[in-house]
Design a protein around this motif. Structure first.
Motif, PDB file in Angstrom:
ATOM      1  N   TYR A   1       1.659  12.638  -4.032  1.00 40.59           N
ATOM      2  CA  TYR A   1       0.716  11.771  -3.818  1.00 40.59           C
ATOM      3  C   TYR A   1      -0.085  11.910  -5.379  1.00 40.59           C
ATOM      4  O   TYR A   1      -0.907  10.828  -5.799  1.00 40.59           O
ATOM      5  CB  TYR A   1      -0.257  12.332  -2.741  1.00 40.59           C
ATOM      6  CG  TYR A   1       0.500  12.122  -1.308  1.00 40.59           C
ATOM      7  CD1 TYR A   1       0.177  10.829  -0.665  1.00 40.59           C
ATOM      8  CD2 TYR A   1       1.334  12.755  -0.730  1.00 40.59           C
ATOM      9  CE1 TYR A   1       0.692  10.484   0.612  1.00 40.59           C
ATOM     10  CE2 TYR A   1       1.817  12.604   0.425  1.00 40.59           C
ATOM     11  CZ  TYR A   1       1.474  11.441   0.996  1.00 40.59           C
ATOM     12  OH  TYR A   1       2.143  11.141   2.342  1.00 40.59           O
TER      13      TYR A   1
ATOM     14  N   PRO B   1       0.147   4.549  -1.984  1.00 40.04           N
ATOM     15  CA  PRO B   1      -0.948   3.500  -1.979  1.00 40.04           C
ATOM     16  C   PRO B   1      -2.135   4.329  -1.891  1.00 40.04           C
ATOM     17  O   PRO B   1      -2.283   5.207  -1.143  1.00 40.04           O
ATOM     18  CB  PRO B   1      -0.674   2.609  -0.728  1.00 40.04           C
ATOM     19  CG  PRO B   1       0.875   2.894  -0.301  1.00 40.04           C
ATOM     20  CD  PRO B   1       1.253   3.950  -0.702  1.00 40.04           C
ATOM     21  N   THR B   2      -3.353   3.791  -2.401  1.00 44.54           N
ATOM     22  CA  THR B   2      -4.250   4.706  -2.307  1.00 44.54           C
ATOM     23  C   THR B   2      -5.055   4.455  -0.885  1.00 44.54           C
ATOM     24  O   THR B   2      -5.597   5.627  -0.691  1.00 44.54           O
ATOM     25  CB  THR B   2      -5.660   3.634  -3.129  1.00 44.54           C
ATOM     26  OG1 THR B   2      -5.099   3.409  -4.497  1.00 44.54           O
ATOM     27  CG2 THR B   2      -6.844   4.089  -3.000  1.00 44.54           C
ATOM     28  N   GLU B   3      -4.660   3.623   0.058  1.00 49.88           N
ATOM     29  CA  GLU B   3      -5.172   3.723   1.407  1.00 49.88           C
ATOM     30  C   GLU B   3      -4.348   4.961   1.884  1.00 49.88           C
ATOM     31  O   GLU B   3      -4.877   5.447   2.823  1.00 49.88           O
ATOM     32  CB  GLU B   3      -4.792   2.536   1.918  1.00 49.88           C
ATOM     33  CG  GLU B   3      -5.387   1.245   1.502  1.00 49.88           C
ATOM     34  CD  GLU B   3      -4.676   0.688   0.591  1.00 49.88           C
ATOM     35  OE1 GLU B   3      -3.330   0.761   0.202  1.00 49.88           O
ATOM     36  OE2 GLU B   3      -5.234   0.025  -0.413  1.00 49.88           O
ATOM     37  N   GLU B   4      -3.312   5.307   1.619  1.00 49.76           N
ATOM     38  CA  GLU B   4      -2.659   6.250   2.381  1.00 49.76           C
ATOM     39  C   GLU B   4      -3.173   7.604   1.812  1.00 49.76           C
ATOM     40  O   GLU B   4      -3.382   8.756   2.535  1.00 49.76           O
ATOM     41  CB  GLU B   4      -1.035   6.326   1.965  1.00 49.76           C
ATOM     42  CG  GLU B   4      -0.259   7.364   2.737  1.00 49.76           C
ATOM     43  CD  GLU B   4       1.284   6.927   2.849  1.00 49.76           C
ATOM     44  OE1 GLU B   4       2.023   7.790   3.124  1.00 49.76           O
ATOM     45  OE2 GLU B   4       1.600   5.770   2.440  1.00 49.76           O
ATOM     46  N   ILE B   5      -3.696   7.817   0.427  1.00 49.89           N
ATOM     47  CA  ILE B   5      -4.182   8.961  -0.083  1.00 49.89           C
ATOM     48  C   ILE B   5      -5.560   9.249   0.490  1.00 49.89           C
ATOM     49  O   ILE B   5      -5.891  10.367   0.966  1.00 49.89           O
ATOM     50  CB  ILE B   5      -4.403   8.771  -1.540  1.00 49.89           C
ATOM     51  CG1 ILE B   5      -2.841   8.693  -2.249  1.00 49.89           C
ATOM     52  CG2 ILE B   5      -5.046   9.954  -2.136  1.00 49.89           C
ATOM     53  CD1 ILE B   5      -2.796   8.215  -3.782  1.00 49.89           C
ATOM     54  N   VAL B   6      -6.304   8.338   0.600  1.00 45.99           N
ATOM     55  CA  VAL B   6      -7.608   8.298   1.310  1.00 45.99           C
ATOM     56  C   VAL B   6      -7.468   8.678   2.843  1.00 45.99           C
ATOM     57  O   VAL B   6      -8.291   9.587   3.198  1.00 45.99           O
ATOM     58  CB  VAL B   6      -8.357   6.983   1.174  1.00 45.99           C
ATOM     59  CG1 VAL B   6      -9.501   6.879   2.302  1.00 45.99           C
ATOM     60  CG2 VAL B   6      -8.585   6.582  -0.052  1.00 45.99           C
ATOM     61  N   HIS B   7      -6.619   8.318   3.512  1.00 41.79           N
ATOM     62  CA  HIS B   7      -6.083   8.733   4.710  1.00 41.79           C
ATOM     63  C   HIS B   7      -5.760  10.331   5.000  1.00 41.79           C
ATOM     64  O   HIS B   7      -6.351  10.978   5.497  1.00 41.79           O
ATOM     65  CB  HIS B   7      -5.138   8.013   5.675  1.00 41.79           C
ATOM     66  CG  HIS B   7      -4.566   8.548   7.004  1.00 41.79           C
ATOM     67  ND1 HIS B   7      -5.358   8.261   7.798  1.00 41.79           N
ATOM     68  CD2 HIS B   7      -3.678   9.281   7.248  1.00 41.79           C
ATOM     69  CE1 HIS B   7      -4.774   8.935   8.724  1.00 41.79           C
ATOM     70  NE2 HIS B   7      -3.639   9.423   8.677  1.00 41.79           N
TER      71      HIS B   7
ATOM     72  N   GLY C   1       0.478   9.653  -7.863  1.00 41.27           N
ATOM     73  CA  GLY C   1       0.353   8.129  -7.622  1.00 41.27           C
ATOM     74  C   GLY C   1       1.652   7.350  -7.004  1.00 41.27           C
ATOM     75  O   GLY C   1       1.561   6.167  -7.051  1.00 41.27           O
TER      76      GLY C   1
END
Length: 76
Positions: free
Chosen positions: A51, A57-63, A54
């Protein structure tokens, strides 16, 4: 206090936390030769370094960050 006392206090506190976003501590103690240990859930999945680099996806990292924060709230 010394390391063993602090370790035992932390292990007791960690074992008392029951939350879906916090790893479960099932046991703790000291080996016959005096090395403290904790037994916790084995977690399978992608390493956190994937993670950080990179690869997701950013959305998955935010989750993941949101779930981590929920776990921290439960601990505190």
């Amino acid at each position: 206090g010394n390391f063993r006392d602090r370790f035992q206090r932390e292990a007791q506190l960690a074992a008392s936390v029951k939350h879906r976003n916090v790893v479960t501590i099932m046991d703790y103690g000291e080996t016959p030769d005096g090395v403290p240990y904790m037994v916790m859930d084995y977690l399978e999945g992608e390493p956190l370094t994937s993670y950080v680099r990179g690869a997701f996806p950013t959305e998955e990292i935010v989750h993941i960050v949101a779930m981590t924060m929920r776990g921290l709230v439960a601990v505190h």
